[in-house]
Design a protein around this motif. Sequence first.
Motif, mmCIF file in Angstrom:
data_model
loop_
_atom_site.group_PDB
_atom_site.id
_atom_site.type_symbol
_atom_site.label_atom_id
_atom_site.label_comp_id
_atom_site.label_asym_id
_atom_site.label_seq_id
_atom_site.Cartn_x
_atom_site.Cartn_y
_atom_site.Cartn_z
ATOM 1 N N ASP A 86 0.833 -1.213 0.000
ATOM 2 C CA ASP A 86 0.000 0.000 0.000
ATOM 3 C C ASP A 86 0.861 1.253 0.000
ATOM 4 N N GLU A 87 1.907 1.268 0.824
ATOM 5 C CA GLU A 87 2.774 2.437 0.910
ATOM 6 C C GLU A 87 3.575 2.631 -0.378
ATOM 7 N N VAL A 88 4.052 1.553 -0.943
ATOM 8 C CA VAL A 88 4.811 1.647 -2.198
ATOM 9 C C VAL A 88 3.935 2.185 -3.317
ATOM 10 N N HIS A 89 2.732 1.674 -3.420
ATOM 11 C CA HIS A 89 1.823 2.136 -4.474
ATOM 12 C C HIS A 89 1.437 3.596 -4.261
ATOM 13 N N ALA A 90 1.216 3.982 -3.019
ATOM 14 C CA ALA A 90 0.865 5.377 -2.736
ATOM 15 C C ALA A 90 1.992 6.320 -3.123
ATOM 16 N N ALA A 91 3.232 5.813 -3.070
ATOM 17 C CA ALA A 91 4.400 6.624 -3.432
ATOM 18 C C ALA A 91 4.743 6.527 -4.917
ATOM 19 N N GLY A 92 3.943 5.754 -5.681
ATOM 20 C CA GLY A 92 4.136 5.689 -7.129
ATOM 21 C C GLY A 92 5.018 4.571 -7.629
ATOM 22 N N GLY A 93 5.343 3.606 -6.765
ATOM 23 C CA GLY A 93 6.200 2.511 -7.182
ATOM 24 C C GLY A 93 5.453 1.191 -7.322
ATOM 25 N N TYR A 94 6.188 0.167 -7.732
ATOM 26 C CA TYR A 94 5.649 -1.192 -7.870
ATOM 27 C C TYR A 94 6.564 -2.156 -7.119
ATOM 28 N N LEU A 95 5.976 -3.248 -6.608
ATOM 29 C CA LEU A 95 6.753 -4.193 -5.814
ATOM 30 C C LEU A 95 6.550 -5.624 -6.296
ATOM 31 N N PHE A 96 7.660 -6.294 -6.611
ATOM 32 C CA PHE A 96 7.683 -7.734 -6.820
ATOM 33 C C PHE A 96 8.300 -8.346 -5.562
ATOM 34 N N ILE A 97 7.633 -9.335 -4.977
ATOM 35 C CA ILE A 97 8.177 -10.026 -3.809
ATOM 36 C C ILE A 97 9.022 -11.201 -4.282
ATOM 37 N N GLN A 98 10.277 -11.227 -3.837
ATOM 38 C CA GLN A 98 11.161 -12.320 -4.249
ATOM 39 C C GLN A 98 10.909 -13.546 -3.376
ATOM 40 N N LEU A 99 10.607 -14.672 -4.010
ATOM 41 C CA LEU A 99 10.377 -15.929 -3.296
ATOM 42 C C LEU A 99 11.687 -16.692 -3.210
ATOM 43 N N MET A 100 12.211 -16.809 -1.997
ATOM 44 C CA MET A 100 13.531 -17.395 -1.781
ATOM 45 C C MET A 100 13.443 -18.548 -0.803
ATOM 46 N N SER A 162 -0.224 -15.835 -2.280
ATOM 47 C CA SER A 162 -0.272 -14.983 -1.088
ATOM 48 C C SER A 162 0.338 -13.621 -1.357
ATOM 49 N N ALA A 163 1.407 -13.577 -2.160
ATOM 50 C CA ALA A 163 2.039 -12.303 -2.504
ATOM 51 C C ALA A 163 1.071 -11.402 -3.260
ATOM 52 N N ILE A 164 0.363 -11.977 -4.211
ATOM 53 C CA ILE A 164 -0.616 -11.196 -4.971
ATOM 54 C C ILE A 164 -1.769 -10.762 -4.066
ATOM 55 N N LYS A 165 -2.182 -11.653 -3.170
ATOM 56 C CA LYS A 165 -3.229 -11.299 -2.206
ATOM 57 C C LYS A 165 -2.792 -10.128 -1.337
ATOM 58 N N ALA A 166 -1.490 -10.053 -1.069
ATOM 59 C CA ALA A 166 -0.942 -8.970 -0.251
ATOM 60 C C ALA A 166 -0.770 -7.677 -1.031
ATOM 61 N N GLY A 167 -1.122 -7.704 -2.308
ATOM 62 C CA GLY A 167 -1.055 -6.490 -3.111
ATOM 63 C C GLY A 167 0.193 -6.339 -3.941
ATOM 64 N N ALA A 168 1.088 -7.342 -3.926
ATOM 65 C CA ALA A 168 2.299 -7.262 -4.738
ATOM 66 C C ALA A 168 1.929 -7.258 -6.219
ATOM 67 N N ASP A 169 2.759 -6.615 -7.014
ATOM 68 C CA ASP A 169 2.538 -6.548 -8.465
ATOM 69 C C ASP A 169 3.066 -7.780 -9.173
ATOM 70 N N GLY A 170 3.835 -8.583 -8.471
ATOM 71 C CA GLY A 170 4.357 -9.809 -9.048
ATOM 72 C C GLY A 170 5.323 -10.464 -8.083
ATOM 73 N N VAL A 171 5.956 -11.543 -8.535
ATOM 74 C CA VAL A 171 6.947 -12.257 -7.729
ATOM 75 C C VAL A 171 8.176 -12.537 -8.575
ATOM 76 N N GLU A 172 9.316 -12.564 -7.908
ATOM 77 C CA GLU A 172 10.549 -13.003 -8.547
ATOM 78 C C GLU A 172 10.961 -14.324 -7.936
ATOM 79 N N ILE A 173 11.176 -15.341 -8.759
ATOM 80 C CA ILE A 173 11.636 -16.647 -8.296
ATOM 81 C C ILE A 173 13.149 -16.588 -8.147
#
Length: 353
Positions: A86-100, A162-173
Amino acid sequence: MTNLWNPITIGKLNLPHRLAMAPMTRSRALSDGTPGSLSAEYYAQRASLGLLISEGTQPSEDGQGYTMTPGIYTEKHIEGWRKVTDEVHAAGGYLFIQLMHAGRMSHPDNTPHHRKGVAPSAIAPGAEIFTPNGMMEIPVPRELSQTEIKETVEDFKKAAASAIKAGADGVEIHGANGYLIHQFFGENSNIRTDEYGGSVENRVRFAIEVTKAIVEEVGAERTGFRISPNAPFSKVDEGQSGPDLYRYLVEELKKLNLAYVHVMHGGDEELLRDIRTLWPNALLVNRPGRALEDIATDIDNGIADMAPIGAWALANPDFVERLKLNAPLNEPDKGTFFGGGSQGYVDYPALKK
């Protein structure tokens, strides 16, 4: 650096330039793996980088390697990451969560269930890891059964959802840096004799199964894949077949039409050119140790489409503005890279307060 400021589309994201924030472990999550209270501020501060790739995030309890790293497999994790996105999007950015999934790069003292790490083969990396009791030798991991490999694929799939449910724009494997997927690539870390070991095709099989499962769950346009050819992180060595393994892997990923491939460059220039030739979509290339004046070289030469940055972004929340103005950069404080509170995390000064 003219080309660096050209817009680009990654998946369905329209980005204003060719910079990105590379994934960096910061070890500031809560003990249960929920992102800490300062994480939303940390990522939002860096939103001008456009595409932010999060720190490595475990898809399961078995996937945790280090202390205080975030997860994305419980409802609390999802709630915590929702605050970040939410904070990243409000600031104009996008977030991919890296799955490690850390695989063998783990210690029982660092995990919720206090079990040994898992790996393609029961081979210890011959390295130490930080634990609540100080530096400890990493124990011999437990070899995954074929049934457990399938369960781990499912863990990745659920984590992506779950990452998408959390609002992430994508995931990095995360298929790099000596962690589980990379361990399957290594000739010295994978001595299996079944369908997941031996040949190039077999050693890549797990990576492709994970990627297919995630693509089916969240879509190819929301999926990236990170590799580190010829970079022996955590003593994983792909052997003489390494270049062919990565060419085969990229060909297989091409069939899945992922949003991007992210290369942590290990120095094999011929292989990097081959990957560029083989890969039709966005190619992110991170060159460790490059000089600031070379940040756009791969883009200008047609080798890369984007230039992810690590420590520069860590120490300079307004790196984009500083680069455009040729302004001095803050120096990263290595003593605060891992763990702690706000110091060295959200208190680096910006040009404009």
